[in-house]
Write a protein that holds these residues in place. Sequence first.
Motif, short mmCIF file in Angstrom:
data_model
loop_
_atom_site.label_atom_id
_atom_site.label_comp_id
_atom_site.label_asym_id
_atom_site.label_seq_id
_atom_site.Cartn_x
_atom_site.Cartn_y
_atom_site.Cartn_z
N LYS A 196 0.81 -1.22 0.00
CA LYS A 196 0.00 0.00 0.00
C LYS A 196 0.84 1.26 0.00
O LYS A 196 0.57 2.21 -0.75
N ASP A 197 1.84 1.31 0.84
CA ASP A 197 2.64 2.53 0.98
C ASP A 197 3.37 2.87 -0.31
O ASP A 197 3.34 4.02 -0.77
N GLU A 198 4.03 1.89 -0.89
CA GLU A 198 4.79 2.17 -2.11
C GLU A 198 3.88 2.47 -3.30
O GLU A 198 4.29 3.17 -4.25
N GLY A 200 0.98 4.04 -2.92
CA GLY A 200 0.20 5.24 -2.59
C GLY A 200 -1.26 4.96 -2.34
O GLY A 200 -2.11 5.84 -2.56
N THR A 202 -4.65 4.12 -0.14
CA THR A 202 -5.32 4.24 1.15
C THR A 202 -5.90 2.90 1.56
O THR A 202 -5.88 2.53 2.74
#
Length: 448
Positions: A196-198, A200, A202
């Motif tokens: 999720k973080d890489e 972007g 939610t």
Amino acid sequence: MKKRNLALMTAILAAALTACGGSNASNETKAAGSDAAKEAGSEAGGEKAASTGKELRLVNGKIEVDAQMKELAAEYEKETGVKVNIESMGGGIDIQGTLKGYFQADNMPDIFVNGGANDFKNWEDHLVDLSNEKWVSDTESAYKDDNGKVLGFPYTTEAIGLAYNADILEKAGIDPKSITGPESMKKAFETLDSKKDELGLTAVIGYVAEATNLYWSTGNHLFGVYEDAGLKRDDTKYIDLLSEGKLDKERFSKYADMIALFNKYADPALLVSGTYDQQIQNFSAGKYAFVTQGSWIGATMVNDDKEQYDAAGNFKVGMIPYAFEEGIDTIQTNSPSWWSVFDNDNKEESMKFLQWISEDKAQKILVEKAGFVSPFKSISYVANDPFAQTITDYTKAGKTSAWHWLNNKDGLAQNALGVVYQDFASGNLDTAKFVDTMEKVIAQYYAG
């Protein structure tokens, strides 16, 4: 007007009509407002046919394409001399209730919108049989009654499938074609969640189970996936079972596992309290890899959410089947509603107009300017809409199922199903209880 018909329609008018299905499809596509029978738009250039003095009146249930419908009417008048007055309704307008008022006042339009079996039943003995019209053989989306009689003209095609952001899936190393059943779907969701973080994101999926305003999304569209996913277009086994107040428990349990997956990986901030606007805006902004809405969101993405969609890179989109059983390989397509011809002195002119609508020049306007996906096999135009090519590809491949949720008992989604989805999403029910509660609620609703 026969007295028995007037009495029948007066009784029907007194009954409450739940706002769901195609007759209020503009609610579901975020249309708003109404327009009372204004004149068709300005004439197109070129030679205009002499006026015949003939006029038609069409009630359109998609206010968002009012201008394009009037352009269409102006083109028809230029060619034939027949004026077509477009009366567009949408938003909170109860179209069927308005039509019943017109009927009582002896003011019925020549052509008007109907959104499924419940709407068509309102007009028994008042609609023209269109079965022998030329356009019927060019589409699989005409509305037919229980006897196979064609009573509805399809003006566009919409699709229900698990919509995805193709760019995000590619970055995550996921081929959407590899998602063919519950295990591969679960694996894809887990992979996306871990990245999720890489990416972007939610959340993995934009799924909202709010029951007051979005009951139609869960109780109509998603429940309709249980009813039709993977079936041939004329297969009605699960809707037939539902009419007896019953579920196929084995199939629905597999479906419930998919809904549980959505609950787990949805945006917790919106899962039980979000709005349609928030759900689609976040998908448009690239914050979700998947979203549980149909092809109609394409228009929202490129219009209302253009700023967010542009900022996210105008990513490619697609749809995969809701494969809650291994091997389900169809998305669901249908006309969201249909145009019917009122049985009056203008019926021959009305049928000529509908035939013209099905042909090249009119379809070019509806596809390229209104963004419609043509339901006619002979038409090659593809709308400039993010999901148009996907629908065309599935249709040409013969990988579509129909949707029959329009034939569910009136008010089922709003008064019964929506709140069960919300309770499941809230954690008030586990998966087994979700299935059991659905069984009980449906049995009670159909017994009532």
